[in-house]
Design a protein around this motif. Sequence first.
Motif, PDB file in Angstrom:
ATOM      1  N   MET A   1      61.826 -67.733 -30.812  1.00 17.04           N
ATOM      2  CA  MET A   1      61.030 -67.592 -32.014  1.00 17.04           C
ATOM      3  C   MET A   1      61.384 -68.733 -32.967  1.00 17.04           C
ATOM      4  N   GLN A   2      60.383 -69.238 -33.656  1.00 17.28           N
ATOM      5  CA  GLN A   2      60.612 -70.266 -34.662  1.00 17.28           C
ATOM      6  C   GLN A   2      60.265 -69.721 -36.045  1.00 17.28           C
ATOM      7  N   VAL A   3      61.153 -70.008 -37.005  1.00 13.81           N
ATOM      8  CA  VAL A   3      60.980 -69.538 -38.378  1.00 13.81           C
ATOM      9  C   VAL A   3      60.813 -70.741 -39.294  1.00 13.81           C
ATOM     10  N   LEU A   4      59.756 -70.711 -40.089  1.00 10.74           N
ATOM     11  CA  LEU A   4      59.486 -71.736 -41.098  1.00 10.74           C
ATOM     12  C   LEU A   4      59.992 -71.243 -42.445  1.00 10.74           C
ATOM     13  N   GLY A   5      60.887 -71.989 -43.048  1.00 14.01           N
ATOM     14  CA  GLY A   5      61.350 -71.690 -44.395  1.00 14.01           C
ATOM     15  C   GLY A   5      60.671 -72.638 -45.371  1.00 14.01           C
ATOM     16  N   ILE A   6      60.265 -72.115 -46.522  1.00 15.51           N
ATOM     17  CA  ILE A   6      59.545 -72.919 -47.515  1.00 15.51           C
ATOM     18  C   ILE A   6      60.211 -72.759 -48.872  1.00 15.51           C
ATOM     19  N   ASP A   7      60.560 -73.893 -49.475  1.00 17.91           N
ATOM     20  CA  ASP A   7      61.103 -73.928 -50.834  1.00 17.91           C
ATOM     21  C   ASP A   7      59.986 -74.453 -51.734  1.00 17.91           C
ATOM     22  N   PRO A   8      59.270 -73.559 -52.433  1.00 16.90           N
ATOM     23  CA  PRO A   8      58.104 -73.986 -53.192  1.00 16.90           C
ATOM     24  C   PRO A   8      58.463 -74.832 -54.409  1.00 16.90           C
ATOM     25  N   GLY A   9      57.636 -75.806 -54.681  1.00 15.93           N
ATOM     26  CA  GLY A   9      57.798 -76.648 -55.856  1.00 15.93           C
ATOM     27  C   GLY A   9      56.576 -77.534 -56.015  1.00 15.93           C
ATOM     28  N   LEU A  10      56.243 -77.885 -57.238  1.00 16.79           N
ATOM     29  CA  LEU A  10      55.094 -78.760 -57.484  1.00 16.79           C
ATOM     30  C   LEU A  10      55.428 -80.229 -57.256  1.00 16.79           C
ATOM     31  N   ARG A  11      56.660 -80.618 -57.521  1.00 13.45           N
ATOM     32  CA  ARG A  11      57.069 -82.014 -57.301  1.00 13.45           C
ATOM     33  C   ARG A  11      57.458 -82.249 -55.855  1.00 13.45           C
ATOM     34  N   ASN A  12      58.214 -81.329 -55.305  1.00 15.56           N
ATOM     35  CA  ASN A  12      58.674 -81.402 -53.923  1.00 15.56           C
ATOM     36  C   ASN A  12      58.649 -80.008 -53.325  1.00 15.56           C
ATOM     37  N   MET A  13      57.901 -79.853 -52.239  1.00 16.33           N
ATOM     38  CA  MET A  13      57.910 -78.593 -51.514  1.00 16.33           C
ATOM     39  C   MET A  13      58.691 -78.835 -50.228  1.00 16.33           C
ATOM     40  N   GLY A  14      59.888 -78.236 -50.154  1.00 18.05           N
ATOM     41  CA  GLY A  14      60.704 -78.398 -48.962  1.00 18.05           C
ATOM     42  C   GLY A  14      60.263 -77.446 -47.874  1.00 18.05           C
ATOM     43  N   TRP A  15      60.394 -77.895 -46.641  1.00 21.33           N
ATOM     44  CA  TRP A  15      60.115 -77.032 -45.497  1.00 21.33           C
ATOM     45  C   TRP A  15      61.147 -77.306 -44.403  1.00 21.33           C
ATOM     46  N   GLY A  16      61.442 -76.273 -43.637  1.00 26.55           N
ATOM     47  CA  GLY A  16      62.383 -76.411 -42.537  1.00 26.55           C
ATOM     48  C   GLY A  16      62.109 -75.360 -41.490  1.00 26.55           C
ATOM     49  N   ILE A  17      62.296 -75.745 -40.237  1.00 31.73           N
ATOM     50  CA  ILE A  17      62.027 -74.824 -39.131  1.00 31.73           C
ATOM     51  C   ILE A  17      63.281 -74.707 -38.274  1.00 31.73           C
ATOM     52  N   VAL A  18      63.645 -73.459 -37.991  1.00 26.86           N
ATOM     53  CA  VAL A  18      64.752 -73.183 -37.074  1.00 26.86           C
ATOM     54  C   VAL A  18      64.232 -72.352 -35.910  1.00 26.86           C
ATOM     55  N   ALA A  19      64.819 -72.591 -34.737  1.00 21.83           N
ATOM     56  CA  ALA A  19      64.534 -71.771 -33.565  1.00 21.83           C
ATOM     57  C   ALA A  19      65.612 -70.701 -33.485  1.00 21.83           C
ATOM     58  N   VAL A  20      65.201 -69.480 -33.229  1.00 26.03           N
ATOM     59  CA  VAL A  20      66.107 -68.342 -33.145  1.00 26.03           C
ATOM     60  C   VAL A  20      66.144 -67.883 -31.696  1.00 26.03           C
ATOM     61  N   ASP A  21      67.340 -67.902 -31.109  1.00 27.09           N
ATOM     62  CA  ASP A  21      67.520 -67.451 -29.740  1.00 27.09           C
ATOM     63  C   ASP A  21      68.690 -66.477 -29.741  1.00 27.09           C
ATOM     64  N   GLY A  22      68.383 -65.192 -29.919  1.00 29.32           N
ATOM     65  CA  GLY A  22      69.440 -64.193 -30.063  1.00 29.32           C
ATOM     66  C   GLY A  22      70.242 -64.512 -31.315  1.00 29.32           C
ATOM     67  N   PRO A  23      71.561 -64.633 -31.185  1.00 32.31           N
ATOM     68  CA  PRO A  23      72.381 -64.950 -32.363  1.00 32.31           C
ATOM     69  C   PRO A  23      72.439 -66.447 -32.683  1.00 32.31           C
ATOM     70  N   ARG A  24      71.857 -67.271 -31.803  1.00 30.75           N
ATOM     71  CA  ARG A  24      71.935 -68.722 -31.987  1.00 30.75           C
ATOM     72  C   ARG A  24      70.751 -69.265 -32.773  1.00 30.75           C
ATOM     73  N   LEU A  25      71.057 -70.226 -33.634  1.00 33.27           N
ATOM     74  CA  LEU A  25      70.030 -70.924 -34.402  1.00 33.27           C
ATOM     75  C   LEU A  25      70.081 -72.401 -34.033  1.00 33.27           C
ATOM     76  N   ARG A  26      68.897 -73.026 -33.976  1.00 32.85           N
ATOM     77  CA  ARG A  26      68.812 -74.447 -33.674  1.00 32.85           C
ATOM     78  C   ARG A  26      67.799 -75.093 -34.602  1.00 32.85           C
TER      79      ARG A  26
END
Length: 164
Positions: A1-26
């Motif tokens: 599973m892949q999770v998209l995290g979003i840090d909202p902002g008008l000047r800079n909107m950060g985004w990041g994606i991690v893959a979840v494999d059981g207890p492991r994150l990548r």
Amino acid sequence: MQVLGIDPGLRNMGWGIVAVDGPRLRHVANGVITPEGTDLGARLVTLYRGLCAVIAAHGPDQAAVEQTFVNKDAVGTLKLGQARGIALLAPAEAGLSVGEYAPNAVKKAVVGVGHAAKDQIAHMVRFQLPGVVLAGPDAADALAIAICHAHHLQGRSLRIKASA
């Protein structure tokens, strides 16, 4: 599973994606969407299109957005709320379920304390995702939001297994 995290902002909107494999994150990807100009409508369009492009390129399965905290500047808070609306709309339109987390909850999940500084968050994101190259502080925050959501999903999965 892949999770998209979003840090909202008008000047800079950060985004990041991690893959979840059981207890492991990548780490999968991270970046910052930075609109130009001062026209609010045009900035919101740029944020929306940029976030839609990220979703189309990476195909995450879930998304998570940081909740807006109310500060002393009501106008600033309202504008940030509009950026947050874009951060909720784009993944919802793509059919993703969207988790929402308070800033202190994200910091506690990643750093261990609810009042961590940005450099502490970036340090712990690097620790939990070895080899990650951060596109900036907003991308680090977005990855922290994705990590927080991944931990939440893992906890929910364990509770379901325990009750079965």
